[in-house]
Design an enzyme around this catalytic site. Sequence first.
Site, PDB file in Angstrom:
ATOM      1  N   ASN A 100      58.984  -1.061 -17.216  1.00 21.25           N
ATOM      2  CA  ASN A 100      58.878   0.033 -18.201  1.00 21.25           C
ATOM      3  C   ASN A 100      57.756  -0.206 -19.203  1.00 21.25           C
ATOM      4  O   ASN A 100      57.864   0.154 -20.374  1.00 21.25           O
ATOM      5  CB  ASN A 100      60.217   0.284 -18.929  1.00 21.25           C
TER       6      ASN A 100
ATOM      7  N   CYS B   8      54.171  -0.337 -17.638  1.00 20.65           N
ATOM      8  CA  CYS B   8      52.934   0.127 -16.987  1.00 20.65           C
ATOM      9  C   CYS B   8      53.076   1.534 -16.394  1.00 20.65           C
ATOM     10  O   CYS B   8      52.504   2.493 -16.913  1.00 20.65           O
ATOM     11  CB  CYS B   8      52.499  -0.841 -15.893  1.00 20.65           C
TER      12      CYS B   8
ATOM     13  N   SER C  92      56.013   3.660 -15.478  1.00 19.40           N
ATOM     14  CA  SER C  92      56.912   4.720 -15.963  1.00 19.40           C
ATOM     15  C   SER C  92      56.541   5.246 -17.356  1.00 19.40           C
ATOM     16  O   SER C  92      56.756   6.438 -17.614  1.00 19.40           O
ATOM     17  CB  SER C  92      58.387   4.309 -15.878  1.00 19.40           C
TER      18      SER C  92
ATOM     19  N   ASP D 229      52.363  -1.330  -8.228  1.00 19.82           N
ATOM     20  CA  ASP D 229      52.419  -1.981  -9.535  1.00 19.82           C
ATOM     21  C   ASP D 229      51.009  -2.439  -9.931  1.00 19.82           C
ATOM     22  O   ASP D 229      50.413  -3.265  -9.246  1.00 19.82           O
ATOM     23  CB  ASP D 229      53.357  -3.192  -9.414  1.00 19.82           C
TER      24      ASP D 229
END
Length: 154
Positions: A10, A12, A14, A123
């Site tokens: 929570n 990067c 989202s 990611d």
Amino acid sequence: MKILMVCLGNICRSPLAEGIMQDKIDQYALGWTTDSAGTGGWHSGELPDPRSIATARDHGIDIRHQRARQITRRDLDEFDHILVMDASNYQNVLELAQNDQQRQKVELIRNFAQPGHNLQVPDPYYGGNDGFERVFDMLDEACEAFIRQYRNAE
Ligand code: 4NP
């Protein structure tokens, strides 16, 4: 309509997804709400990653008010759609779900733009700045497709 964006930390992906969706909710005057959370809690209370803040800012979106938090079981009742970034998030959120109604809320966010392809939002944490720009584009496309699907359906 309440939409929760979920990634691992929570910080990067989202937070960017929340910022993009909020921007579109405002632009289209949809009256929906959006929030974000991580499946992990290591970064709870932190601001978004500086690279996410900078990427959002480059697109005219301010996400500096956001603070990281971990997803809870209650979120699965509170929100109508739980939009996850990758297969690992999907698995982790499903493990929190307690019934089929909750399970049906969990969706890979990119499936709104490319239905059935199960594409993931990678990611960007350990990569360079261009990773964040690519993530932004994927999320922008996915949020736009989500809105196209639901804006006249309420
Ligand atoms: P995010 O990226 O899931 O997009 O927020 C990550 C941020 C931090 C870590 C992993 C992923 N971490 O392990 O600290």
